[in-house]
Design a protein around this motif. Sequence first.
Motif, PDB file in Angstrom:
ATOM      1  N   ASN A  69     -76.029 -20.728 -44.231  1.00  0.00           N
ATOM      2  CA  ASN A  69     -75.402 -21.897 -43.604  1.00  0.00           C
ATOM      3  C   ASN A  69     -75.294 -21.733 -42.090  1.00  0.00           C
ATOM      4  O   ASN A  69     -75.503 -22.694 -41.335  1.00  0.00           O
ATOM      5  CB  ASN A  69     -74.016 -22.136 -44.204  1.00  0.00           C
ATOM      6  CG  ASN A  69     -74.069 -22.857 -45.536  1.00  0.00           C
ATOM      7  OD1 ASN A  69     -74.848 -23.780 -45.725  1.00  0.00           O
ATOM      8  ND2 ASN A  69     -73.243 -22.425 -46.477  1.00  0.00           N
ATOM      9  N   ARG A  79     -80.357 -31.078 -43.767  1.00  0.00           N
ATOM     10  CA  ARG A  79     -79.715 -30.762 -45.034  1.00  0.00           C
ATOM     11  C   ARG A  79     -79.139 -32.037 -45.622  1.00  0.00           C
ATOM     12  O   ARG A  79     -78.851 -32.998 -44.911  1.00  0.00           O
ATOM     13  CB  ARG A  79     -78.627 -29.698 -44.853  1.00  0.00           C
ATOM     14  CG  ARG A  79     -77.482 -30.111 -43.961  1.00  0.00           C
ATOM     15  CD  ARG A  79     -76.554 -28.926 -43.679  1.00  0.00           C
ATOM     16  NE  ARG A  79     -76.114 -28.304 -44.893  1.00  0.00           N
ATOM     17  CZ  ARG A  79     -75.774 -27.022 -44.989  1.00  0.00           C
ATOM     18  NH1 ARG A  79     -75.829 -26.234 -43.932  1.00  0.00           N
ATOM     19  NH2 ARG A  79     -75.367 -26.516 -46.129  1.00  0.00           N
ATOM     20  N   LEU A  80     -78.946 -32.055 -46.945  1.00  0.00           N
ATOM     21  CA  LEU A  80     -78.465 -33.244 -47.636  1.00  0.00           C
ATOM     22  C   LEU A  80     -76.997 -33.145 -48.019  1.00  0.00           C
ATOM     23  O   LEU A  80     -76.263 -34.122 -47.932  1.00  0.00           O
ATOM     24  CB  LEU A  80     -79.306 -33.483 -48.902  1.00  0.00           C
ATOM     25  CG  LEU A  80     -80.802 -33.687 -48.689  1.00  0.00           C
ATOM     26  CD1 LEU A  80     -81.504 -33.843 -50.029  1.00  0.00           C
ATOM     27  CD2 LEU A  80     -81.060 -34.893 -47.805  1.00  0.00           C
ATOM     28  N   SER A  81     -76.566 -31.967 -48.453  1.00  0.00           N
ATOM     29  CA  SER A  81     -75.211 -31.819 -48.986  1.00  0.00           C
ATOM     30  C   SER A  81     -74.269 -31.219 -47.944  1.00  0.00           C
ATOM     31  O   SER A  81     -74.676 -30.348 -47.170  1.00  0.00           O
ATOM     32  CB  SER A  81     -75.215 -30.916 -50.220  1.00  0.00           C
ATOM     33  OG  SER A  81     -76.029 -31.463 -51.225  1.00  0.00           O
ATOM     34  N   PRO A  82     -73.005 -31.651 -47.924  1.00  0.00           N
ATOM     35  CA  PRO A  82     -72.016 -30.995 -47.064  1.00  0.00           C
ATOM     36  C   PRO A  82     -71.703 -29.607 -47.590  1.00  0.00           C
ATOM     37  O   PRO A  82     -72.048 -29.264 -48.730  1.00  0.00           O
ATOM     38  CB  PRO A  82     -70.792 -31.918 -47.174  1.00  0.00           C
ATOM     39  CG  PRO A  82     -70.946 -32.574 -48.508  1.00  0.00           C
ATOM     40  CD  PRO A  82     -72.423 -32.725 -48.731  1.00  0.00           C
ATOM     41  N   PHE A  83     -71.070 -28.785 -46.776  1.00  0.00           N
ATOM     42  CA  PHE A  83     -70.733 -27.433 -47.204  1.00  0.00           C
ATOM     43  C   PHE A  83     -69.357 -27.073 -46.657  1.00  0.00           C
ATOM     44  O   PHE A  83     -68.813 -27.748 -45.780  1.00  0.00           O
ATOM     45  CB  PHE A  83     -71.784 -26.423 -46.733  1.00  0.00           C
ATOM     46  CG  PHE A  83     -71.860 -26.270 -45.231  1.00  0.00           C
ATOM     47  CD1 PHE A  83     -71.304 -25.172 -44.601  1.00  0.00           C
ATOM     48  CD2 PHE A  83     -72.506 -27.226 -44.454  1.00  0.00           C
ATOM     49  CE1 PHE A  83     -71.363 -25.038 -43.232  1.00  0.00           C
ATOM     50  CE2 PHE A  83     -72.574 -27.096 -43.079  1.00  0.00           C
ATOM     51  CZ  PHE A  83     -72.005 -25.996 -42.466  1.00  0.00           C
ATOM     52  N   ASP A 113     -76.798 -27.783 -54.720  1.00  0.00           N
ATOM     53  CA  ASP A 113     -76.213 -29.123 -54.870  1.00  0.00           C
ATOM     54  C   ASP A 113     -77.238 -30.218 -54.601  1.00  0.00           C
ATOM     55  O   ASP A 113     -77.205 -31.279 -55.230  1.00  0.00           O
ATOM     56  CB  ASP A 113     -75.025 -29.303 -53.916  1.00  0.00           C
ATOM     57  CG  ASP A 113     -73.764 -28.618 -54.421  1.00  0.00           C
ATOM     58  OD1 ASP A 113     -73.759 -28.156 -55.577  1.00  0.00           O
ATOM     59  OD2 ASP A 113     -72.788 -28.545 -53.645  1.00  0.00           O
ATOM     60  N   ASP A 114     -78.155 -29.976 -53.650  1.00  0.00           N
ATOM     61  CA  ASP A 114     -79.191 -30.971 -53.348  1.00  0.00           C
ATOM     62  C   ASP A 114     -80.083 -31.213 -54.560  1.00  0.00           C
ATOM     63  O   ASP A 114     -80.438 -32.348 -54.877  1.00  0.00           O
ATOM     64  CB  ASP A 114     -80.063 -30.500 -52.178  1.00  0.00           C
ATOM     65  CG  ASP A 114     -79.278 -30.288 -50.906  1.00  0.00           C
ATOM     66  OD1 ASP A 114     -78.236 -30.931 -50.742  1.00  0.00           O
ATOM     67  OD2 ASP A 114     -79.713 -29.465 -50.079  1.00  0.00           O
ATOM     68  N   LEU A 117     -78.095 -33.133 -57.266  1.00  0.00           N
ATOM     69  CA  LEU A 117     -77.954 -34.551 -56.932  1.00  0.00           C
ATOM     70  C   LEU A 117     -79.275 -35.289 -57.119  1.00  0.00           C
ATOM     71  O   LEU A 117     -79.292 -36.451 -57.542  1.00  0.00           O
ATOM     72  CB  LEU A 117     -77.457 -34.709 -55.497  1.00  0.00           C
ATOM     73  CG  LEU A 117     -76.005 -34.323 -55.248  1.00  0.00           C
ATOM     74  CD1 LEU A 117     -75.673 -34.366 -53.755  1.00  0.00           C
ATOM     75  CD2 LEU A 117     -75.053 -35.241 -56.013  1.00  0.00           C
ATOM     76  N   SER A 118     -80.388 -34.635 -56.801  1.00  0.00           N
ATOM     77  CA  SER A 118     -81.695 -35.247 -57.007  1.00  0.00           C
ATOM     78  C   SER A 118     -81.931 -35.540 -58.480  1.00  0.00           C
ATOM     79  O   SER A 118     -82.448 -36.608 -58.843  1.00  0.00           O
ATOM     80  CB  SER A 118     -82.787 -34.327 -56.465  1.00  0.00           C
ATOM     81  OG  SER A 118     -84.065 -34.800 -56.805  1.00  0.00           O
ATOM     82  N   ASN A 121     -79.772 -38.498 -59.470  1.00  0.00           N
ATOM     83  CA  ASN A 121     -80.324 -39.755 -58.945  1.00  0.00           C
ATOM     84  C   ASN A 121     -81.501 -40.235 -59.773  1.00  0.00           C
ATOM     85  O   ASN A 121     -81.665 -41.443 -59.998  1.00  0.00           O
ATOM     86  CB  ASN A 121     -80.751 -39.569 -57.484  1.00  0.00           C
ATOM     87  CG  ASN A 121     -79.573 -39.490 -56.541  1.00  0.00           C
ATOM     88  OD1 ASN A 121     -78.487 -39.980 -56.859  1.00  0.00           O
ATOM     89  ND2 ASN A 121     -79.766 -38.868 -55.390  1.00  0.00           N
TER      90      ASN A 121
END
Length: 297
Positions: A69, A79-83, A113-114, A117-118, A121
């Motif tokens: 990170n 990046r797609l996801s918060p951390f 997490d990305d 989530l993919s 979706n």
Amino acid sequence: MNIYLKEFSLPGRDWEERFIWDHFGAADLTCYQSVYPFKTLNGKISRLEFAPITIFYGGNGSGKTTVLNLIAEKFHAKRLSPFNQSPFYGHYLEQCNGLLTEEPGEKLFIASDDVFLSMLNSRFENEKNDEMRNRMIRKALDAKGEFARGRRKSFRMKRLEDYQDLCDEIDIRKLTVSEYVRRNIRPDIREASNGQLAFLFFTSSIKENALVLLDEPENSLSPGKQLELAAYLLASARVGTQLIIATHSPLLLALDGAEVYDFDCDPIAKKPWQALESSKIYYRFFQEKAHLFESGK
């Protein structure tokens, strides 16, 4: 094989302790999460050197994801996801430094997490498609029933939607219900297992000539898919993509030519993958079960 990120340095234990003292004095800090990423690495390493494929190995809380990170934030990787962060994250990040030998075509961070989530979706898009398909079938059946009874809807062109309704009626009259639905709805995202969707996410996201950081990519992948991913990552490195991977998986730790940092050590040190504790655990397990494989039963 390319090396875009040559090295990355982190603040030492002395600086961390001075910072904590300056801000909290003699307060008893029992909740380390409140000052994250302080107290995570505890000065276990001050400088990391990178190869075309570099792997961080270690247990939960060892700091391997934290370093990923920090690298991602320092070099503004996509990046797609918060951390997880804290009010002190920026202070720690300011003390980190890295050396890029040249600018990669893309800098990308992919977290577990990305991938998750993919997959969600993809399932959600198929569900939305199913709902739309059912509405269209009901619409077509109702309209054909009206036609059969000799009734016809009267149209007055007052808005764009009226024109679309007229086109729909023409299609419904001349086509079967199934053909009408096929022509007017996009196909489903191909039904696949979570592992297949995860693998497709990686292969569609990782590009040539990029700096790619992967956090535990083995999640959701079967051993077979992990080996496929390992082959894909090795091929990506050969066409100019530099990879930095945090993983527990021996199937990824064994990537040809990869340099592995053991974050469970203090200080953190490079080790051959077969010398890591998790690799030894697997080795001992299969040694103990070897007779079952050899018996062929």
